[in-house]
Design an enzyme around this catalytic site. Sequence first.
Site, PDB file in Angstrom:
ATOM      1  NE  ARG A 112      -5.308   9.192  10.555  1.00 35.33           N
ATOM      2  CZ  ARG A 112      -5.950   9.693  11.598  1.00 35.33           C
ATOM      3  NH1 ARG A 112      -6.340   8.913  12.561  1.00 35.33           N
ATOM      4  NH2 ARG A 112      -6.165  10.979  11.668  1.00 35.33           N
ATOM      5  CE  LYS A 134       3.788   0.160  -7.949  1.00 38.05           C
ATOM      6  NZ  LYS A 134       4.263   0.317  -9.337  1.00 38.05           N
ATOM      7  CD  GLU A 176       0.850  -5.546 -16.670  1.00 41.40           C
ATOM      8  OE1 GLU A 176       2.048  -5.719 -16.398  1.00 41.40           O
ATOM      9  OE2 GLU A 176       0.307  -4.418 -16.669  1.00 41.40           O
ATOM     10  CE  LYS A 218       3.276  -6.610  -8.401  1.00 40.55           C
ATOM     11  NZ  LYS A 218       2.179  -5.911  -9.021  1.00 40.55           N
ATOM     12  CD  GLU A 228       7.582   1.589  -8.868  1.00 47.58           C
ATOM     13  OE1 GLU A 228       6.631   0.796  -8.938  1.00 47.58           O
ATOM     14  OE2 GLU A 228       7.672   2.630  -9.528  1.00 47.58           O
ATOM     15  NE  ARG A 232       5.582  -2.893  -6.727  1.00 44.68           N
ATOM     16  CZ  ARG A 232       4.595  -3.044  -5.871  1.00 44.68           C
ATOM     17  NH1 ARG A 232       4.833  -3.019  -4.579  1.00 44.68           N
ATOM     18  NH2 ARG A 232       3.356  -3.226  -6.300  1.00 44.68           N
ATOM     19  CG  ASN A 236       6.621   0.761 -13.342  1.00 44.70           C
ATOM     20  OD1 ASN A 236       5.415   0.594 -13.247  1.00 44.70           O
ATOM     21  ND2 ASN A 236       7.378   1.061 -12.307  1.00 44.70           N
ATOM     22  CG  HIS A 239       3.557  -0.295 -16.936  1.00 43.57           C
ATOM     23  ND1 HIS A 239       4.051  -1.490 -17.404  1.00 43.57           N
ATOM     24  CD2 HIS A 239       2.447  -0.601 -16.201  1.00 43.57           C
ATOM     25  CE1 HIS A 239       3.281  -2.479 -16.953  1.00 43.57           C
ATOM     26  NE2 HIS A 239       2.306  -1.973 -16.229  1.00 43.57           N
ATOM     27  CG  HIS A 243       1.025   4.908 -17.491  1.00 39.52           C
ATOM     28  ND1 HIS A 243       1.713   5.046 -16.319  1.00 39.52           N
ATOM     29  CD2 HIS A 243       0.341   3.734 -17.380  1.00 39.52           C
ATOM     30  CE1 HIS A 243       1.465   4.011 -15.527  1.00 39.52           C
ATOM     31  NE2 HIS A 243       0.637   3.201 -16.149  1.00 39.52           N
ATOM     32  CG  HIS A 255      -2.828  -1.141 -17.792  1.00 37.52           C
ATOM     33  ND1 HIS A 255      -2.051  -0.017 -17.625  1.00 37.52           N
ATOM     34  CD2 HIS A 255      -2.146  -2.163 -17.208  1.00 37.52           C
ATOM     35  CE1 HIS A 255      -0.956  -0.339 -16.953  1.00 37.52           C
ATOM     36  NE2 HIS A 255      -0.986  -1.632 -16.681  1.00 37.52           N
TER      37      HIS A 255
HETATM   38  N1  GLY Z   1       2.204  -3.092 -11.623  1.00 34.02           N
HETATM   39  C1  GLY Z   1       3.533  -2.859 -11.229  1.00 34.02           C
HETATM   40  C2  GLY Z   1       3.764  -2.987  -9.770  1.00 34.02           C
HETATM   41  O1  GLY Z   1       2.924  -3.449  -9.043  1.00 34.02           O
HETATM   42  O2  GLY Z   1       4.800  -2.612  -9.291  1.00 34.02           O
END
Ligand code: GLY
Length: 347
Positions: A112, A134, A176, A218, A228, A232, A236, A239, A243, A255
Site C-alpha cells: 500500500r 501521476k 511538452e 507544473k 486533476e 490540471r 492535457n 493529449h 492518445h 507520446h
Molecule cells: N502529464 C499531465 C499531468 O501530469 O497532469
Amino acid sequence: VLNLRVDLKKEVDDSYDILIGNGFIAEKIAGYRDKGALFLVDSNVMRLYPSFFKDIDCFVMETSENAKDMESLIEIMSYIKEKGARRDAELVVVGGGITGDVGGFAASAYMRGIKFIQIPTTLLSMVDSSVGGKVAVNFGGAKNNVGAFYQPETVLIDMDFLNTLTDEEYLNGFAEVVKYAFIFDEEFLEYLVDNKEKIIARDMDILSSIVHKCCSIKADVVRQDEKEDGIRKLLNFGHTIGHGIESDSEFGVKHGMAVATGMYIETVIAFKLGHADEKTVSRVEEVLELFGYDKEYNIKNKEVFAAALGADKKASKSGITLALTPKIGTGKIISDIPLKELENLLF
Ligand code: GLY
C-alpha cells in the site's frame, strides 16, 4: 439504523523538492545505494551509464510504450518482494516517463505504498511526468487507465542526461515544453522561438532555465489541483487526440510527437467549435513547424482512434472533455463534446 461515521478529514503534507543541476547524480545514486534502496533502471540508462550502478543490484527495464503494462508491473513487484522489501523500503526509479510511471505505480501499490524517488533521464520526464505524482500502466489498449496519484519523495534532475538523448527522444520531450508555453505563457513561447538554435544545440544554460520554468509551472498547477479536478486538466492539451494517435499507431508514434500533432489538431477543433480564432491556429502551426513536428496524422483505423477518445480519462457520460488553447498563453477546458461531433470533425 445505526450511523457510525468514519471521520477521515485530514491534512496531508506530501510536499517534496525537485533538485535541478549538472553532474550531481552519481553521488546521489551512491547515497541511496548505501541506504539499501532498491533500483529500477531503464535499460538505455544502464547501457549508457553503467558506472553509476556498479555494485548495485538493479531491476533493469526494457522500455517501450507497449511494455508499460500489467506484466511489467508484476515483474517489478516480484523483484521488490524478492528483495524482501518492507514498508520502509525506498525505490529509486531512474529513466524516462515509462519507467517512472510503472515504477511509481509499483511503489504506490506495494504494501500500500513504499517511498519512491524519481530520477528522470529524458526531457519529457524532467519537464512533465516525473513531477506531479501521476503513475500508471496502460490496460486493455487504453493509455494510463490503471494508476494512482502517488507523489515521489523527491525528484532529482541531472541535466547531463540530456547530452545522450537521441534527437528523436529530445524532440519528443520538447513537445511538452511547448505545451506549457501554449497553455500558460505566451512570453515563454516567444523565448523558446527566439532561442530555437540554442535549444536545438542543447545549450545547457537555456535548457536548465527551460526545465526550471516547466517544473515551476507544473509544481504550481499540481499545488492547486493535485487530483486533476480543475486546472490540471489543462496539462492535457494535445493529449486527447495524442492518445488517439498513439493507440492508432500502436504506439509507433511516440507520446510527445503524438501530443505535438494533437495540439495542432485540437486547436483546429477549437477553431471549428468557435473557441479559437485563426490567428491562434496559425501561431500553433508555425511554432510546431519551426521545431519540426508533424501537424497531420493519417488515421489508420477510425474505430481504434474513436475508442481511444472515448476511453480518455477526462471523458464522461455526457461526452469528451478537451483542454484547448483558444488564445496563446491561455488554456481552457471544454466539456461534454459528444463523441459523434468530435468524430465528424475528425474523420
Ligand atoms: N502529464 C499531465 C499531468 O501530469 O497532469
